[in-house]
Design an enzyme around this catalytic site. Structure first.
Site, mmCIF file in Angstrom:
data_model
loop_
_atom_site.group_PDB
_atom_site.id
_atom_site.type_symbol
_atom_site.label_atom_id
_atom_site.label_comp_id
_atom_site.label_asym_id
_atom_site.label_seq_id
_atom_site.Cartn_x
_atom_site.Cartn_y
_atom_site.Cartn_z
ATOM 1 N N LYS A 69 -56.888 -81.910 7.884
ATOM 2 C CA LYS A 69 -57.361 -80.556 7.607
ATOM 3 C C LYS A 69 -56.275 -79.726 6.910
ATOM 4 C CE LYS A 69 -61.496 -81.029 9.287
ATOM 5 N NZ LYS A 69 -61.992 -80.507 10.563
ATOM 6 N N ARG A 95 -61.674 -87.335 15.952
ATOM 7 C CA ARG A 95 -62.348 -87.809 14.743
ATOM 8 C C ARG A 95 -61.298 -87.909 13.636
ATOM 9 N NH1 ARG A 95 -64.625 -85.636 10.150
ATOM 10 N NH2 ARG A 95 -66.590 -86.592 9.407
#
Length: 290
Positions: A227, A267
């Protein structure tokens, strides 16, 4: 057949490997569009230790455009039909009820809805009609993005603090999902790192406050992999253009911390690195509890 109760109530943090069958995902768009390559990548992640494969056919990166329902259905059902015979536990990253229904009919066991039931109001009803798990994620920006507006618009103002607001908004989403008939023992929650949360100041409080989400009684998925806030963390230490390997190293470190603090699953894109990290985190949690 997958024991959904055992999967939902896993006693150790699981590893969910990301399989993006997309043109424009921010880190691996276009790599797995070929059905044979997608299936092989899924099998490779299983061999590397992934407990779950999360298949997505539509990018949710800032500025992404929606793919057609037909294309999403084709990509998802193709991957499901290839990986179910290999014994995969499959999570389907979709916000469309039709795609969820087709994947579940094909043998998928989990629906991962990044809109948390807000984009397609029929999706929770589809879940309620099937024996599967449902991941309800927090995100403020998708409804605008679905109309063609940049989904990374300014939706990141949290009046009462990011931890409080995300928790409260996510619980309201869960209430709506329950009202649609989804059983509480089938729900997993996800605070949605990076979704309407662009900066370090939005994401680290959610990781540090993981116990706040665990206290709801629902298992918690953490999706930190690659991210933007990870790159921002590295930039603060002078690494302005981190390599993918460096981003995966930080991802693995956060995977270990998430496991230590009781996340249901992480994840990730690089299963090998995070698998080792999760083992360390699970072991640390086990010994800390003694």
């Amino acid at each position: 057949m997958t024991d959904l109760h055992k999967l939902h109530d896993a006693q150790h943090t699981l590893v969910m490997g990301v399989l993006n069958i997309t043109e424009d995902s921010f880190s691996d768009g276009g790599l797995w569009l070929d059905p044979a390559k997608a299936a092989q990548h899924g099998r490779d992640m299983m061999a590397a230790g992934a407990d779950i494969i999360d298949i997505g056919a539509e990018s949710t990166r800032p500025g992404a455009k929606r793919v057609s329902e037909e294309d999403e259905l084709k990509r998802i059902t193709g991957a499901v039909s290839a990986l179910i015979p290999a014994g995969a536990v499959l999570s389907i990253d979709t916000t469309r009820a039709s795609v969820a229904c087709a994947a579940l009919e094909g043998g998928a066991q989990i629906i991962n809805d990044v809109s948390g039931g807000t984009l397609d109001r029929e999706l929770p009803h589809v879940v309620a009609d099937h024996d599967c798990l449902y991941i309800v994620q927090h995100w403020r920006g998708w409804l605008a993005g679905s109309k063609g507006v940049n989904p990374d618009q300014d939706t990141s103002v949290y009046e009462h603090g990011v931890l409080t607001d995300v928790h409260d908004e996510l619980m309201r989403q869960v209430d709506d999902v329950l009202a649609a008939g989804v059983k509480p023992e089938r729900i997993i929650i996800d605070p949605g790192l990076g979704f309407s949360k662009p900066g370090i100041e939005h994401n680290l409080p959610l990781l540090a406050g993981l116990e706040t989400f665990r206290a709801t009684g629902y298992p918690v998925l953490i999706g930190q992999s690659r991210k933007r806030f990870i790159s921002a963390m590295l930039a603060e230490d002078g690494i302005d253009e981190p390599t993918m390997a460096q981003r995966d190293d930080v991802t693995a470190a956060l995977s270990a911390l998430s496991a230590e603090h009781g996340a249901w699953a992480v994840r990730v894109h690089d299963v090998t690195k995070s698998r080792a990290a999760v083992i360390a985190g699970n072991t640390w949690r086990q010994y800390s509890a003694r």
